[in-house]
Design an enzyme around this catalytic site. Structure first.
Site, PDB file in Angstrom:
ATOM      1  N   LYS A 146      31.746  66.927 -11.041  1.00 30.22           N
ATOM      2  CA  LYS A 146      33.071  66.846 -11.663  1.00 30.22           C
ATOM      3  C   LYS A 146      34.037  67.729 -10.864  1.00 30.22           C
ATOM      4  CE  LYS A 146      31.038  64.791 -15.649  1.00 30.22           C
ATOM      5  NZ  LYS A 146      30.426  64.862 -16.980  1.00 30.22           N
ATOM      6  N   SER A 195      34.207  67.139 -23.813  1.00 28.92           N
ATOM      7  CA  SER A 195      34.945  66.266 -22.920  1.00 28.92           C
ATOM      8  C   SER A 195      35.931  65.326 -23.602  1.00 28.92           C
ATOM      9  CB  SER A 195      33.920  65.514 -22.079  1.00 28.92           C
ATOM     10  OG  SER A 195      34.263  64.197 -21.921  1.00 28.92           O
ATOM     11  N   ARG A 246      31.319  47.105 -21.518  1.00 24.53           N
ATOM     12  CA  ARG A 246      32.021  47.902 -20.511  1.00 24.53           C
ATOM     13  C   ARG A 246      32.353  47.074 -19.269  1.00 24.53           C
ATOM     14  NH1 ARG A 246      28.523  52.047 -22.826  1.00 24.53           N
ATOM     15  NH2 ARG A 246      29.827  53.825 -23.334  1.00 24.53           N
ATOM     16  N   HIS A 295      32.169  70.607 -17.978  1.00 21.55           N
ATOM     17  CA  HIS A 295      33.616  70.358 -17.919  1.00 21.55           C
ATOM     18  C   HIS A 295      34.415  71.636 -17.708  1.00 21.55           C
ATOM     19  CE1 HIS A 295      33.374  66.089 -18.771  1.00 21.55           C
ATOM     20  NE2 HIS A 295      32.391  66.404 -19.590  1.00 21.55           N
ATOM     21  N   THR A 331      27.472  70.912 -13.438  1.00 25.13           N
ATOM     22  CA  THR A 331      27.397  69.759 -12.544  1.00 25.13           C
ATOM     23  C   THR A 331      28.157  70.053 -11.255  1.00 25.13           C
ATOM     24  OG1 THR A 331      27.800  67.386 -12.298  1.00 25.13           O
ATOM     25  CG2 THR A 331      29.483  68.627 -13.439  1.00 25.13           C
ATOM     26  N   SER A 339      21.155  72.274 -32.209  1.00 27.60           N
ATOM     27  CA  SER A 339      22.025  71.517 -31.318  1.00 27.60           C
ATOM     28  C   SER A 339      23.368  71.207 -31.994  1.00 27.60           C
ATOM     29  CB  SER A 339      21.287  70.214 -30.955  1.00 27.60           C
ATOM     30  OG  SER A 339      22.078  69.386 -30.148  1.00 27.60           O
ATOM     31  N   THR A 355      13.028  62.914  -5.492  1.00 29.30           N
ATOM     32  CA  THR A 355      13.505  63.277  -4.155  1.00 29.30           C
ATOM     33  C   THR A 355      14.693  64.229  -4.229  1.00 29.30           C
ATOM     34  OG1 THR A 355      12.746  61.166  -3.287  1.00 29.30           O
ATOM     35  CG2 THR A 355      14.439  62.305  -2.005  1.00 29.30           C
ATOM     36  N   THR A 396      31.858  55.975 -28.224  1.00 35.32           N
ATOM     37  CA  THR A 396      32.064  57.259 -27.549  1.00 35.32           C
ATOM     38  C   THR A 396      32.859  58.209 -28.439  1.00 35.32           C
ATOM     39  OG1 THR A 396      32.081  56.040 -25.466  1.00 35.32           O
ATOM     40  CG2 THR A 396      32.856  58.292 -25.380  1.00 35.32           C
TER      41      THR A 396
END
Ligand code: PLP
Length: 405
Positions: free
Chosen positions: A248, A189, A21, A217, A245, A137, A278, A363
Site C-alpha cells: 500500500k 480501511s 465484481r 493502512h 504491508t 478479535s 517461494t 464490504t
C-alpha cells in the site's frame, strides 16, 4: 454433478444481487501517478485519474523505488529461486527485514508474500501453537485476520469495534490462566477510523494479553518516519506484534510481522504459509527497502497528502456532499444506495475520466454504500476541482440529498 451449470448459477446470483465484481482494466503510467490508461470491454482506451488507489503516496512510481528495482533486477535476475530455506533467501530480503525491524523499533521482522499471508500465517501459527490460546478479535477486522484465526481453530471472542470497555469485559470473562491474543487494526480501511491504541494496550496489559496490531493502512503514512499509528503515538514498544504491508503506502508488494527475536523466529520456524512458499523476487525486496528508507526521512509526501485530504473535505463541505468524518487519509463519500453508487462510479469513469471504485455490500453494511476516495500527494488542485465538480453534477442527476451549508 453439472459443475459448469453450478458455477454459472452462482455467478448469476451474484449479478442479481449487484455483488458481481467488474475490474477496471488499467495500465498505470510510470512516474506519472495517479494517471493510467483504461481499456474498456470493447478494447477502447481512455485516460483516467485514479482516486481510489492504496498506493497512497505514489511510491510505486517514485524514482527511488524504481531505480532500486531495476538495479536489483540487473544484479539478481527475476525470481528468488526457492523458498527462504532452500536457496531462496536473497541478501535483499535480509536487508529489508533489518529495515522493517528498525522502522518499528523491534528486534526482528519476517517478510511474507503479502499482508494477507502475513496475517493468515502469523495469527494461525501463534494461536494454534500457544497452548490453550484464545483470540479476542475486533468485529471489523480484515478478512486475512479472520481467516488466520479461523484456521487456528482456537476459541474466538469478538469484541465490539474499537470498544475498549467491551474488550475489557470479554477479557475479564475469560479464565485468567488462559493465554490471550488481542487482534485489531490501527486504521480501518472502509470508515477510515483509528483505534484508541493507548487504551487498548492498557487493557491488554491489565489482562496479560498479547497485542497483534495490523498497521497495513498506516505504515508509511503516520509517525515521523512512517512507522504507523504505533510510532505516531509513541507506543510501538508496547505492541507485541506489528503487522504491515509493502503493497500500500510503500507501493510495492509483500507483507511482514515485526516483533521480538523469539516471536519472529517462532513464526519463521513453524508457519506453513511462510516455510512452504517461494520467497519474493529480490527486486521487490529492493524496491520496498528503498521506498521505506525514503519515507523514513521524507515528510513531504505525507504533508502534501494531508493537505489534499483536507482540501477535498472542504470542497465537499462547500457543496454539501456527505462524507464520513475521521482522522485518517481515507475520505468515504456516502451514497447510501448500491445502484446509485455503481451508477455514479460508472459515469465518473465514462464521462469524466475519474476512477473511483464503488464500495457496496458485503464490504460495507447495506445503506452505507460509498465512494472510498484516497487523495494522494500527486493529485493536483485541478484534479481535485474536476473530481468535486463531477461528483456535484452526478449528485444532482441522481437526486441525492445534500447537507445544508
Ligand atoms: C489490504 C489489507 C491486508 C492485506 O495486505 P496485502 O499486502 O494487500 O495482502 C491486510 N490487512 C488489511 C487491514 C488490509 O486492508
Amino acid at each position: 454433478m453439472d459443475f459448469e451449470g453450478f458455477f454459472k448459477t452462482e455467478l448469476e446470483h451474484l449479478k442479481d444481487n449487484g455483488n458481481y465484481r467488474v475490474f477496471a482494466d488499467l495500465e498505470r503510467h510510470r512516474g506519472d501517478f495517479p494517471k493510467a490508461t483504461r481499456y474498456d470491454a470493447s478494447g477502447q482506451i481512455s485516460e483516467v485519474t485514479v482516486w481510489c488507489s492504496n498506493d497512497y503516496l505514489g511510491m510505486g512510481q517514485h524514482p527511488d523505488t524504481l531505480n532500486a528495482m531495476k538495479e536489483a533486477l540487473d544484479r539478481c535476475g527475476a525470481g528468488a529461486g526457492g523458498t527462504r530455506n532452500i536457496s531462496g533467501t536473497n541478501h535483499y530480503h535480509v536487508l529489508l527485514e533489518n529495515e522493517l525491524a528498525e522502522l518499528h523499533g523491534k528486534q526482528a521482522a519476517l517478510l511474507l508474500t503479502s499482508g494477507y499471508v502475513a496475517n493468515w500465517a502469523a495469527l494461525s501459527t501463534l494461536a494454534s501453537k500457544i497452548p490453550g490460546c484464545e483470540v479476542f478479535s475486533d468485529t471489523d477486522n480484515h478478512a486475512s485476520m479472520i481467516e488466520g484465526i479461523r484456521h487456528s481453530k482456537v476459541p474466538k471472542h469478538l469484541w465490539k469495534h474499537n470498544d475498549v470497555e467491551d474488550l475489557d469485559r470479554k477479557l475479564s470473562d475469560a479464565d485468567p490462566s488462559v493465554p490471550k491474543l488481542v487482534a485489531f487494526e490501527s486504521v480501518y480501511s472502509m470508515d477510515g477510523d483509528i483505534c484508541p491504541l493507548d487504551e487498548i494496550l492498557d487493557v491488554c496489559e491489565k489482562h496479560n494479553a498479547m497485542s497483534y496490531l495490523d498497521e497495513v493502512h498506516a505504515v508509511g503514512l503516520y509517525g515521523p518516519r512512517g512507522g504507523g499509528i504505533s510510532e505516531q503515538e509513541g507506543l510501538a514498544d508496547r505492541v507485541t506484534v506489528i503487522q504491515g504491508t509493502l503493497g500500500k503506502a510503500f507501493g510495492v508488494m509483500g507483507g511482514y510481522v515485526a516483533a521480538s527475536e523469539n516471536l519472529v523466529d517462532f513464526v519463521r520456524s513453524f508457519a506453513s504459509g511462510f516455510i512452504f512458499s517461494t520467497a519474493l523476487p529480490p527486486a521487490l525486496a529492493a524496491g520496498a527497502t528503498a521506498s521505506i528508507k525514503h519515507l523514513k526521512s521524507s515528510d513531504m509526501e505525507r504533508m502534501r497528502q494531508r493537505r489534499n485530504v483536507r482540501l477535498l473535505r472542504e470542497k465537499l463541505d462547500a457543496i454539501g456532499l456527505p462524507h464520513m468524518d475521521n482522522d485518517s487519509h481515507i475520505v468515504p463519500v456516502m451514497v447510501g444506495d448500491a445502484k446509485k453508487c455503481k451508477f455514479i462510479s460508472d459515469l465518473l469513469l465514462e464521462n469524466y475520466g475519474v476512477y473511483v471504485q464503488p464500495i457496496n455490500y458485503p464490504t460495507v453494511p447495506k445503506g452505507t454504500e460509498r465512494l472510498r476516495i484516497t487523495p494522494s500527494p500527486m493529485h493536483t488542485d485541478a484534479d481535485l476541482d474536476h473530481l468535486v465538480n463531477a461528483l456535484s453534477e452526478l449528485w444532482s442527476q441522481c437526486a441525492l440529498s445534500r447537507a445544508v451549508a
